[in-house]
Design an enzyme around this catalytic site. Structure first.
Site, PDB file in Angstrom:
ATOM      1  N   ARG A  74       0.839  -1.214   0.000  1.00  0.00           N
ATOM      2  CA  ARG A  74       0.000   0.000   0.000  1.00  0.00           C
ATOM      3  C   ARG A  74       0.867   1.254   0.000  1.00  0.00           C
ATOM      4  NH1 ARG A  74      -3.966  -0.349   4.782  1.00  0.00           N
ATOM      5  NH2 ARG A  74      -4.629   1.662   3.979  1.00  0.00           N
ATOM      6  N   ASN A 106      -8.001   9.180   5.809  1.00  0.00           N
ATOM      7  CA  ASN A 106      -6.968   8.629   4.934  1.00  0.00           C
ATOM      8  C   ASN A 106      -5.606   8.693   5.613  1.00  0.00           C
ATOM      9  OD1 ASN A 106      -9.027   8.363   3.082  1.00  0.00           O
ATOM     10  ND2 ASN A 106      -8.541  10.255   2.008  1.00  0.00           N
ATOM     11  N   ASP A 108      -2.736   8.598   3.726  1.00  0.00           N
ATOM     12  CA  ASP A 108      -1.791   8.745   2.604  1.00  0.00           C
ATOM     13  C   ASP A 108      -1.056  10.083   2.577  1.00  0.00           C
ATOM     14  OD1 ASP A 108      -4.761   9.006   0.490  1.00  0.00           O
ATOM     15  OD2 ASP A 108      -3.709  10.612   1.549  1.00  0.00           O
ATOM     16  N   HIS A 123      -6.787   8.668  11.499  1.00  0.00           N
ATOM     17  CA  HIS A 123      -6.357   7.255  11.545  1.00  0.00           C
ATOM     18  C   HIS A 123      -4.861   7.097  11.317  1.00  0.00           C
ATOM     19  CE1 HIS A 123     -10.746   5.962  10.515  1.00  0.00           C
ATOM     20  NE2 HIS A 123     -10.577   6.154  11.822  1.00  0.00           N
ATOM     21  N   CYS A 131       7.268   2.427  17.133  1.00  0.00           N
ATOM     22  CA  CYS A 131       7.823   1.298  17.903  1.00  0.00           C
ATOM     23  C   CYS A 131       6.694   0.643  18.712  1.00  0.00           C
ATOM     24  CB  CYS A 131       8.910   1.815  18.857  1.00  0.00           C
ATOM     25  SG  CYS A 131       9.503   0.534  19.975  1.00  0.00           S
ATOM     26  N   CYS A 156      15.348  -0.137  20.748  1.00  0.00           N
ATOM     27  CA  CYS A 156      15.070  -1.202  21.741  1.00  0.00           C
ATOM     28  C   CYS A 156      14.907  -2.575  21.097  1.00  0.00           C
ATOM     29  CB  CYS A 156      13.796  -0.844  22.528  1.00  0.00           C
ATOM     30  SG  CYS A 156      12.286  -1.078  21.575  1.00  0.00           S
ATOM     31  N   SER A 195     -17.691   6.281   2.887  1.00  0.00           N
ATOM     32  CA  SER A 195     -18.905   5.455   2.966  1.00  0.00           C
ATOM     33  C   SER A 195     -19.604   5.657   4.306  1.00  0.00           C
ATOM     34  CB  SER A 195     -18.534   3.980   2.793  1.00  0.00           C
ATOM     35  OG  SER A 195     -17.569   3.606   3.784  1.00  0.00           O
TER      36      SER A 195
HETATM   37  C1  BV8 Z   1     -12.426   2.569  17.925  1.00  0.00           C
HETATM   38  C2  BV8 Z   1      -6.366   2.999   9.152  1.00  0.00           C
HETATM   39  C3  BV8 Z   1     -12.615   2.427  20.282  1.00  0.00           C
HETATM   40  C4  BV8 Z   1      -5.714   1.668   8.940  1.00  0.00           C
HETATM   41  C5  BV8 Z   1      -8.746   2.511   9.386  1.00  0.00           C
HETATM   42  C6  BV8 Z   1     -18.994   2.343  17.222  1.00  0.00           C
HETATM   43  C7  BV8 Z   1     -18.169   3.209  17.945  1.00  0.00           C
HETATM   44  C8  BV8 Z   1     -16.800   2.994  18.020  1.00  0.00           C
HETATM   45  C9  BV8 Z   1     -16.220   1.920  17.325  1.00  0.00           C
HETATM   46  C10 BV8 Z   1     -17.040   1.046  16.603  1.00  0.00           C
HETATM   47  C11 BV8 Z   1     -18.409   1.263  16.552  1.00  0.00           C
HETATM   48  N1  BV8 Z   1     -18.938   0.270  15.783  1.00  0.00           N
HETATM   49  C12 BV8 Z   1     -17.951  -0.539  15.345  1.00  0.00           C
HETATM   50  C13 BV8 Z   1     -16.796  -0.114  15.849  1.00  0.00           C
HETATM   51  C14 BV8 Z   1     -15.522  -0.739  15.596  1.00  0.00           C
HETATM   52  C15 BV8 Z   1     -14.824  -0.192  14.361  1.00  0.00           C
HETATM   53  C16 BV8 Z   1     -15.742   0.078  13.201  1.00  0.00           C
HETATM   54  O1  BV8 Z   1     -16.178   1.194  12.978  1.00  0.00           O
HETATM   55  N2  BV8 Z   1     -16.019  -0.959  12.447  1.00  0.00           N
HETATM   56  C17 BV8 Z   1     -16.851  -0.792  11.261  1.00  0.00           C
HETATM   57  C18 BV8 Z   1     -16.318  -1.692  10.154  1.00  0.00           C
HETATM   58  C19 BV8 Z   1     -18.274  -1.112  11.625  1.00  0.00           C
HETATM   59  N3  BV8 Z   1     -14.121   1.028  14.708  1.00  0.00           N
HETATM   60  C20 BV8 Z   1     -12.903   0.934  15.276  1.00  0.00           C
HETATM   61  O2  BV8 Z   1     -12.381  -0.133  15.562  1.00  0.00           O
HETATM   62  C21 BV8 Z   1     -12.180   2.239  15.545  1.00  0.00           C
HETATM   63  N4  BV8 Z   1     -11.651   2.230  16.892  1.00  0.00           N
HETATM   64  O3  BV8 Z   1     -13.551   2.883  17.791  1.00  0.00           O
HETATM   65  O4  BV8 Z   1     -11.775   2.481  19.176  1.00  0.00           O
HETATM   66  C22 BV8 Z   1     -12.983   1.003  20.389  1.00  0.00           C
HETATM   67  C23 BV8 Z   1     -11.982   0.098  20.703  1.00  0.00           C
HETATM   68  C24 BV8 Z   1     -12.347  -1.262  20.813  1.00  0.00           C
HETATM   69  C25 BV8 Z   1     -13.660  -1.659  20.582  1.00  0.00           C
HETATM   70  C26 BV8 Z   1     -14.657  -0.697  20.248  1.00  0.00           C
HETATM   71  C27 BV8 Z   1     -14.303   0.634  20.163  1.00  0.00           C
HETATM   72  C28 BV8 Z   1     -10.954   2.413  14.670  1.00  0.00           C
HETATM   73  C29 BV8 Z   1     -11.343   2.430  13.232  1.00  0.00           C
HETATM   74  C30 BV8 Z   1     -10.117   2.831  12.390  1.00  0.00           C
HETATM   75  C31 BV8 Z   1      -9.690   1.688  11.502  1.00  0.00           C
HETATM   76  N5  BV8 Z   1      -8.594   2.128  10.630  1.00  0.00           N
HETATM   77  N6  BV8 Z   1      -7.735   2.968   8.629  1.00  0.00           N
HETATM   78  C32 BV8 Z   1      -5.365   1.428   7.498  1.00  0.00           C
HETATM   79  O5  BV8 Z   1      -5.744   2.222   6.617  1.00  0.00           O
HETATM   80  O6  BV8 Z   1      -4.687   0.413   7.237  1.00  0.00           O
HETATM   81  S1  BV8 Z   1     -10.296   2.463   8.731  1.00  0.00           S
HETATM   82  C33 BV8 Z   1     -10.220   2.659   7.075  1.00  0.00           C
HETATM   83  O7  BV8 Z   1     -11.445   2.187   6.571  1.00  0.00           O
HETATM   84  C34 BV8 Z   1     -10.156   4.086   6.595  1.00  0.00           C
HETATM   85  O8  BV8 Z   1      -9.307   4.874   7.375  1.00  0.00           O
HETATM   86  C35 BV8 Z   1     -11.573   4.535   6.640  1.00  0.00           C
HETATM   87  O9  BV8 Z   1     -11.908   5.032   7.907  1.00  0.00           O
HETATM   88  C36 BV8 Z   1     -12.307   3.248   6.402  1.00  0.00           C
HETATM   89  C37 BV8 Z   1     -12.768   3.167   4.968  1.00  0.00           C
HETATM   90  O10 BV8 Z   1     -13.787   4.037   4.878  1.00  0.00           O
HETATM   91  P1  BV8 Z   1     -13.805   5.113   3.699  1.00  0.00           P
HETATM   92  O11 BV8 Z   1     -12.633   6.014   3.843  1.00  0.00           O
HETATM   93  O12 BV8 Z   1     -15.139   5.675   3.717  1.00  0.00           O
HETATM   94  O13 BV8 Z   1     -13.545   4.280   2.385  1.00  0.00           O
HETATM   95  P2  BV8 Z   1     -14.542   3.225   1.713  1.00  0.00           P
HETATM   96  O14 BV8 Z   1     -13.716   2.419   0.792  1.00  0.00           O
HETATM   97  O15 BV8 Z   1     -15.376   2.556   2.747  1.00  0.00           O
HETATM   98  O16 BV8 Z   1     -15.551   4.144   0.868  1.00  0.00           O
HETATM   99  C38 BV8 Z   1     -15.044   4.960  -0.155  1.00  0.00           C
HETATM  100  C39 BV8 Z   1     -16.153   5.923  -0.513  1.00  0.00           C
HETATM  101  O17 BV8 Z   1     -15.659   6.803  -1.512  1.00  0.00           O
HETATM  102  C40 BV8 Z   1     -17.383   5.244  -1.079  1.00  0.00           C
HETATM  103  O18 BV8 Z   1     -18.541   5.789  -0.480  1.00  0.00           O
HETATM  104  C41 BV8 Z   1     -17.320   5.594  -2.568  1.00  0.00           C
HETATM  105  O19 BV8 Z   1     -18.626   5.746  -3.112  1.00  0.00           O
HETATM  106  C42 BV8 Z   1     -16.611   6.913  -2.537  1.00  0.00           C
HETATM  107  N7  BV8 Z   1     -15.872   7.252  -3.751  1.00  0.00           N
HETATM  108  C43 BV8 Z   1     -15.271   6.420  -4.630  1.00  0.00           C
HETATM  109  N8  BV8 Z   1     -14.659   7.164  -5.590  1.00  0.00           N
HETATM  110  C44 BV8 Z   1     -14.848   8.469  -5.280  1.00  0.00           C
HETATM  111  C45 BV8 Z   1     -15.615   8.529  -4.109  1.00  0.00           C
HETATM  112  N9  BV8 Z   1     -15.974   9.696  -3.529  1.00  0.00           N
HETATM  113  C46 BV8 Z   1     -15.575  10.832  -4.140  1.00  0.00           C
HETATM  114  N10 BV8 Z   1     -14.835  10.857  -5.271  1.00  0.00           N
HETATM  115  C47 BV8 Z   1     -14.468   9.697  -5.872  1.00  0.00           C
HETATM  116  N11 BV8 Z   1     -13.738   9.730  -6.991  1.00  0.00           N
END
Ligand code: BV8
Length: 254
Positions: A74, A106, A108, A123, A131, A156, A195
């Site tokens: 990535r 993002n 990036d 994020h 580390c 470390c 999304s």
């Molecule tokens: C947490 C970094 C406390 C890593 C990422 C409720 C409250 C709190 C937490 C939760 C909750 N419910 C569930 C959870 C857990 C979880 C979660 O949300 N799960 C989801 C799947 C249901 N959340 C967490 O774990 C978060 N931590 O809350 O801590 C906690 C601790 C323990 C237990 C509970 C709570 C941490 C979440 C962060 C994860 N890390 N990224 C890496 O990148 O490797 S997430 C990653 O995915 C991205 O950063 C981003 O956030 C997500 C993807 O979403 P989008 O960016 O929207 O991208 P996607 O592909 O989905 O959609 C793209 C969109 O673009 C589409 O709509 C498309 O139509 C559109 N598009 C396409 N082309 C274009 C366009 N738009 C405009 N122009 C274009 N050309």
């Protein structure tokens, strides 16, 4: 499908009159820079892996080498990517708005490369290493990057990890506080290319709405947020955002 001019005008008027604009971007704004969105990142070699497994502490603990290979692949996309007109339009909006807070999901760094300042990296950032023992960011010499399959901390000896927030991990405190404050204070919330499925990021728009903000969504597809948005601009960010800036006209927002 182009958004009708009256919708663009309505969104431009909201931005022009805004006291404080809070912007939240997702993977969609970087799609036109060639970086696959999170859900379609699983192409080719990675098609059989689930990001929900790889982007977790458990996935890393189970197979750090596999997770590092995924992140290195990535990182290659990110290093080759350039900001697109959508990133540049938000950087310009930041210069013209009375006040603008840019929060990105993002990892990036393209907003910063497009000229946006004080970007809230909700994020983290895929190009930074951290580390796993001392939890601070480690600068690895560029020639080292991408070489060791299991990079270790020079201080470390513990494993390094990408400085991103994995599923199940808490959002960095500073980013959480800045984003929460901006969502609660803004009068216009601009959601671009997300999304709106991942929390707590997706909760920022809800917080803005509760505080009485107007919501503009830029996305070619409908999302869970669409029904709550005052203006839905259906189209790619790289086209819609420059069009919005053009409608702001020379008058800017101040
Ligand atoms: C947490 C970094 C406390 C890593 C990422 C409720 C409250 C709190 C937490 C939760 C909750 N419910 C569930 C959870 C857990 C979880 C979660 O949300 N799960 C989801 C799947 C249901 N959340 C967490 O774990 C978060 N931590 O809350 O801590 C906690 C601790 C323990 C237990 C509970 C709570 C941490 C979440 C962060 C994860 N890390 N990224 C890496 O990148 O490797 S997430 C990653 O995915 C991205 O950063 C981003 O956030 C997500 C993807 O979403 P989008 O960016 O929207 O991208 P996607 O592909 O989905 O959609 C793209 C969109 O673009 C589409 O709509 C498309 O139509 C559109 N598009 C396409 N082309 C274009 C366009 N738009 C405009 N122009 C274009 N050309």
């Amino acid at each position: 499908m182009e958004s009708p001019p009256e919708l663009i005008d309505r969104a431009a008027a909201l931005l022009r009159d805004a006291r404080h604009i809070c912007v939240l971007t997702g993977a969609g704004i970087s799609a036109e820079s060639g970086i696959p969105t999170f859900r379609d990142a699983q192409q080719g070699l990675w098609a059989s892996y689930d990001p929900m497994q790889l982007a977790t502490p458990e996935g890393f603990a189970e197979d750090p080498e596999l997770v590092w290979r995924w992140y290195e692949s990535r990182r290659e996309y990110v290093r080759k990517a350039q900001p697109n007109p959508g990133h540049y339009a938000l950087a310009e909006l930041g210069l013209r708005a009375r006040k603008l807070t840019l929060v990105t999901q993002n990892v990036d760094g393209l907003h910063q490369r497009a000229g946006s300042s004080e970007v809230v990296e909700y994020h983290g950032n895929i190009l930074r290493d951290r580390c796993t023992a001392e939890q601070f960011v480690v600068d690895r010499a560029p020639e080292e990057a991408g070489t060791a399959t299991l990079p270790r901390c020079a201080g470390c000896g513990a494993l390094l990890r990408p400085d991103v927030v994995w599923f199940g991990e808490i959002i960095p405190r500073q980013a959480l506080l800045l984003a929460d404050a901006a969502a609660a204070d803004c009068d216009v919330f601009l959601s671009v290319g997300t999304s709106s499925l991942v929390y707590p990021a997706a909760g920022l728009a809800e917080s803005a709405l509760r505080a009485g903000a107007r919501v503009i969504e830029v996305n070619p597809n409908p999302t869970d947020l669409s029904r709550l948005a005052d203006v839905q601009l259906r189209g790619p960010a790289g086209t819609v955002l420059p069009g919005l800036l053009a409608r702001l006209g020379a008058s800017g927002t101040s």
